[in-house]
Design an enzyme around this catalytic site. Structure first.
Site, mmCIF file in Angstrom:
data_model
loop_
_atom_site.group_PDB
_atom_site.id
_atom_site.type_symbol
_atom_site.label_atom_id
_atom_site.label_comp_id
_atom_site.label_asym_id
_atom_site.label_seq_id
_atom_site.Cartn_x
_atom_site.Cartn_y
_atom_site.Cartn_z
ATOM 1 C CE LYS A 1 -3.674 2.079 2.870
ATOM 2 N NZ LYS A 1 -4.454 1.875 4.121
ATOM 3 C CB SER B 1 -7.408 4.125 3.215
ATOM 4 O OG SER B 1 -6.606 3.495 4.200
ATOM 5 C CB SER C 1 -7.711 1.168 6.389
ATOM 6 O OG SER C 1 -8.155 2.456 6.723
#
Length: 447
Positions: free
Chosen positions: A63, A141, A165
């Site tokens: 990520k 996210s 997330s």
């Protein structure tokens, strides 16, 4: 950053030639899927192989947020950091561990700007499209990583989880996700401590292989007791109602939880309606912790500003990020102190429930993946974001491990159910997830 050539030299060994060809094939595969789904922030060139490492050559996406890799981009979903080509100047502990273990880090996946949203639609480089329906959100996210795993771009992807997330995009994209628990609870609650590295995968056994990477024990209670397989009869409490006024629970979510509860009961577990009542204080939890979230964001922005070489200004950020950052300046020390004391009481009350139960089964999210834009509308985003986090965020505060288990529901879109255990129960949660979904994650239409 563009891919570097993987063309082997004339004196390269057969094994090295095979690794180079494999790395190139993986990047081509990822690039083709990304062209339709938009889950990548950037690709990275293959690293030098580590033949003796346990994961040598295994493709991994990471990520674009909290994990630092020396000389690799770190844009945190922000357009200014991307435009200036900001890179990290060192490996952080997780980045160093992934390199030492031999992973082929193929690239970085898109994140919401500074990880603040539960959808991945950063203005810096456009939205991630859900592979079940390209007009829907992939969650956030860690939406880029969840989308990539769902589409079978890679078997495993890295993400982070501050309030859901990892688990929220896993639920919306239909994959497994593990948020590990804290090894030791911080004496003072902080968002930095709550934020955990974790992984997403389309099969439970891949997540199980990542437990040592996270510094967790692979052995389940069943294994430690000398038996084979998950034969222990667990006490499972089931939550199938909303605990926030922001978003009500969709009927399909109730059906998904009830279906999984029936599976556990059929397998001999003791299942009954029960949950920690303190979860019903979620709206107050969201309100109380917002100033702490703003303070955490201020530190993240300061770290990014140091990488950039100048302060990030309000015009350098999305409006929602700037709005949250402004709250940090208004938070008084007295208010933060009161929140910390309130959180300590809440965590004590929350974790006490696991003295009577082994597992909490609940929805991961209240509704299936919404249309793109529904979670990013500036007028409603914060309210809807908190509603989407109602089953996940408190377990970051308590530091307990949690797993998302995917299933397909109404309209052919995935739902996620969440399993939450006591501290140290990561392996048991994965065993239980495999009981619920032994065939692995369902494949979306676009994969």
């Amino acid at each position: 950053m563009s891919d570097q050539s993987t063309e082997p030299s004339a004196d390269t060994s057969d094994a090295e030639r095979a690794r180079a060809a494999s790395a190139a094939d993986v990047r081509d595969h990822v690039t083709r899927l990304d062209a339709a789904l938009g889950f990548m922030a950037t690709t990275l060139p293959p690293a030098s192989p580590r033949p003796a490492a346990p994961f040598t050559g295994e493709p991994l996406l990471v990520k674009d947020l909290d994990l630092k890799l020396a000389d690799a981009p770190l844009w945190r979903g922000n357009h200014v950091l991307r435009e200036h080509g900001v890179v990290s100047n060192h490996d952080d502990p997780m980045g160093r561990r992934l390199r030492e273990l031999g992973f082929d880090i193929v690239g970085r996946t898109k994140s919401a700007e500074f990880g603040l949203a539960v959808t991945t639609e950063p203005l810096a480089y456009g939205p991630v499209h859900n592979p079940w329906d390209l007009d829907r959100s992939a969650g956030g996210s860690s939406g880029g990583s969840a989308c990539a795993v769902a589409a079978r771009a890679v078997r495993i992807a890295h993400g982070t989880d501050l309030g859901g997330s990892l688990r929220i995009p896993a639920a919306h994209c239909g994959v497994f996700a593990l948020k590990p628990g804290l090894v030791r609870l911080a004496t003072t609650p902080t968002f930095a401590a709550w934020n955990q590295h974790g992984f997403l995968a389309s099969r439970v056994d891949d997540l199980r292989r990542m437990l040592p990477v996270l510094g967790r024990d692979m052995a389940s209670e069943a294994g430690r007791s000398g038996t084979e397989g998950p034969t222990r009869r667990l006490r499972v409490g089931v939550l199938a109602s909303a605990v926030s006024s922001a978003i009500d629970l969709g009927g399909g979510s109730v059906e998904a939880v009830e279906r999984m509860a029936d599976k556990l009961s059929d397998q001999g577990h003791h299942v009954l309606p029960a949950h920690p009542r303190v979860l019903e204080q979620f709206d107050q939890f969201a309100m109380q912790t917002t100033p702490m979230l703003a303070g955490w964001l201020a530190k993240e922005v300061a770290d990014a500003s140091e990488d950039l070489g100048r302060p990030l200004t309000e015009s350098d950020m999305e409006p929602a990020t700037a709005q949250m950052l402004a709250m940090a300046a208004r938070a008084t020390p007295e208010a933060v102190r009161d929140t910390v004391q309130w959180l300590r009481r809440l965590v004590t009350d929350l974790t006490a429930w696991w003295g009577r139960f082994d597992i909490l089964l609940s929805p991961t999210v209240p509704v299936q993946a919404p249309r793109l834009g529904w979670l990013s509308d500036p007028d409603t985003a914060m309210h809807r974001t908190f509603g989407m986090m109602q089953y996940t965020a408190m377990f970051n505060a308590s530091g307990q491990p949690a797993v998302n288990v995917p299933c397909v529901g109404v309209g052919g879109l995935p739902y996620g159910v969440q399993l939450v255990g006591a501290h140290g129960s990561e392996a048991d949660l994965l065993d239980l997830a495999e009981q619920l979904s032994p065939e692995g994650a369902p494949a979306p239409p676009f994969s």
